[in-house]
Design a protein around this motif. Structure first.
Motif, short mmCIF file in Angstrom:
data_model
loop_
_atom_site.label_atom_id
_atom_site.label_comp_id
_atom_site.label_asym_id
_atom_site.label_seq_id
_atom_site.Cartn_x
_atom_site.Cartn_y
_atom_site.Cartn_z
N VAL A 29 0.84 -1.20 0.00
CA VAL A 29 0.00 0.00 0.00
C VAL A 29 0.88 1.25 0.00
O VAL A 29 0.69 2.16 -0.81
CB VAL A 29 -0.97 0.00 1.21
N LEU A 30 1.85 1.29 0.89
CA LEU A 30 2.72 2.48 0.99
C LEU A 30 3.54 2.69 -0.28
O LEU A 30 3.68 3.82 -0.76
CB LEU A 30 3.63 2.37 2.21
N LEU A 31 4.07 1.62 -0.84
CA LEU A 31 4.85 1.75 -2.07
C LEU A 31 3.96 2.12 -3.26
O LEU A 31 4.36 2.90 -4.12
CB LEU A 31 5.62 0.46 -2.36
N GLY A 32 2.75 1.58 -3.30
CA GLY A 32 1.81 1.94 -4.36
C GLY A 32 1.48 3.42 -4.31
O GLY A 32 1.32 4.08 -5.35
N TRP A 33 1.39 3.94 -3.12
CA TRP A 33 1.10 5.36 -2.93
C TRP A 33 2.31 6.22 -3.32
O TRP A 33 2.17 7.20 -4.03
CB TRP A 33 0.70 5.57 -1.47
N GLN A 34 3.50 5.82 -2.87
CA GLN A 34 4.71 6.61 -3.13
C GLN A 34 5.22 6.47 -4.56
O GLN A 34 5.66 7.44 -5.16
CB GLN A 34 5.82 6.20 -2.15
N GLU A 36 3.50 5.25 -7.18
CA GLU A 36 2.41 5.45 -8.13
C GLU A 36 2.20 4.26 -9.08
O GLU A 36 2.40 4.36 -10.29
CB GLU A 36 2.62 6.75 -8.92
N PHE A 37 1.80 3.14 -8.50
CA PHE A 37 1.41 1.99 -9.30
C PHE A 37 0.13 1.42 -8.73
O PHE A 37 -0.26 1.73 -7.60
CB PHE A 37 2.51 0.92 -9.34
N PRO A 108 11.98 3.90 -8.47
CA PRO A 108 12.33 5.05 -9.32
C PRO A 108 13.58 4.83 -10.18
O PRO A 108 13.64 5.29 -11.32
CB PRO A 108 12.54 6.18 -8.31
N TRP A 109 14.58 4.13 -9.69
CA TRP A 109 15.81 3.91 -10.46
C TRP A 109 15.52 3.07 -11.70
O TRP A 109 15.92 3.40 -12.81
CB TRP A 109 16.87 3.23 -9.60
N THR A 110 14.80 1.95 -11.53
CA THR A 110 14.47 1.09 -12.67
C THR A 110 13.57 1.83 -13.66
O THR A 110 13.73 1.70 -14.86
CB THR A 110 13.79 -0.21 -12.20
N LEU A 114 14.20 2.34 -17.65
CA LEU A 114 13.28 1.83 -18.65
C LEU A 114 12.52 2.92 -19.41
O LEU A 114 11.87 2.64 -20.41
CB LEU A 114 12.29 0.85 -18.01
N LEU A 115 12.64 4.16 -18.96
CA LEU A 115 11.95 5.26 -19.63
C LEU A 115 12.32 5.40 -21.12
O LEU A 115 11.44 5.61 -21.95
CB LEU A 115 12.22 6.57 -18.88
N PRO A 116 13.61 5.27 -21.50
CA PRO A 116 13.94 5.34 -22.93
C PRO A 116 13.28 4.25 -23.78
O PRO A 116 12.98 4.48 -24.95
CB PRO A 116 15.47 5.19 -22.95
N VAL A 117 13.03 3.09 -23.19
CA VAL A 117 12.35 2.01 -23.91
C VAL A 117 10.91 2.43 -24.22
O VAL A 117 10.44 2.30 -25.35
CB VAL A 117 12.37 0.69 -23.09
#
Length: 194
Positions: A29-34, A36-37, A108-110, A114-117
């Motif tokens: 829940v906390l990671l989904g909130w932080q 954003e998934f 955030p690092w991953t 993966l953003l350029p893909v």
């Protein structure tokens, strides 16, 4: 320690399973909130626009309780003495695999790697020629990791359900997997998430 990961249901008490499972749920829940998934299905995770914490909690709860209820009903039909708390613990612990996927793939690092893909695909570069090789390597590793975690999810779910239902029948293993995938599709199709 390895036995704990292979079969936590025989290594931990009901109370420990519930405690660890609730910690896993809270972390999701906390990671989904932080980060954003949304877990918009039983075995699916996708980036989503930022949501308030209470909406993330409800979305995670939809998956938790729908799979728990489905597995409990299946368990009761198969073995009348199936207890809801046992099934609930199984579903909570099986979600450990999703937590691992989140930590490895949705951080955030991953995402930055993966953003350029994603950008290349949106710009029509289907062959990904504009994407640096190291990004493609990370994408490949991420894909293998996700497949491994999907297997591990079903391993934990089936193993725990077999214990909860006191079952040794192979057809029940197949039904557990099929019912879970059907529920995943139903949730994806109906989209009850906020």
């Amino acid at each position: 320690m390895i036995n704990l990961f292979i079969n936590p249901f025989e290594q931990l008490t009901d109370r420990q399973l519930l405690s660890y499972g609730l910690l896993i749920f809270a972390a999701m829940v906390l990671l989904g909130w932080q980060w954003e998934f949304v877990a918009d299905g039983i075995v699916q995770l996708h980036h989503a626009p930022a949501k308030p914490l209470w909406k993330v909690l409800i979305n995670q709860s939809i998956n938790l309780f729908s799979l728990s209820l489905l597995m409990f009903l299946f368990g009761k039909l198969s073995y009348a003495k199936t207890r809801f708390i046992d099934v609930f613990n199984v579903v909570l612990i099986a979600n450990f695999t999703q937590l691992l996927v989140v930590l490895v793939l949705l951080n955030p690092w991953t995402n930055h790697i993966l953003l350029p893909v994603e950008k290349a695909i949106l710009e029509g570069d289907i062959l990904l020629k504009s994407v640096p090789k190291q990004n493609l390597i990370v994408l490949g590793i991420a894909g293998f990791f996700a497949i491994g975690m999907l297997y591990y999810f079903f391993h934990l779910l089936v193993l725990g359900m077999k214990l909860a239902m006191n079952s040794k029948k192979v057809y029940q293993v197949i039904l557990i997997v099929l019912l879970t995938l059907l529920l995943d599709s139903l949730l994806k199709f109906t989209n009850p998430y906020l």
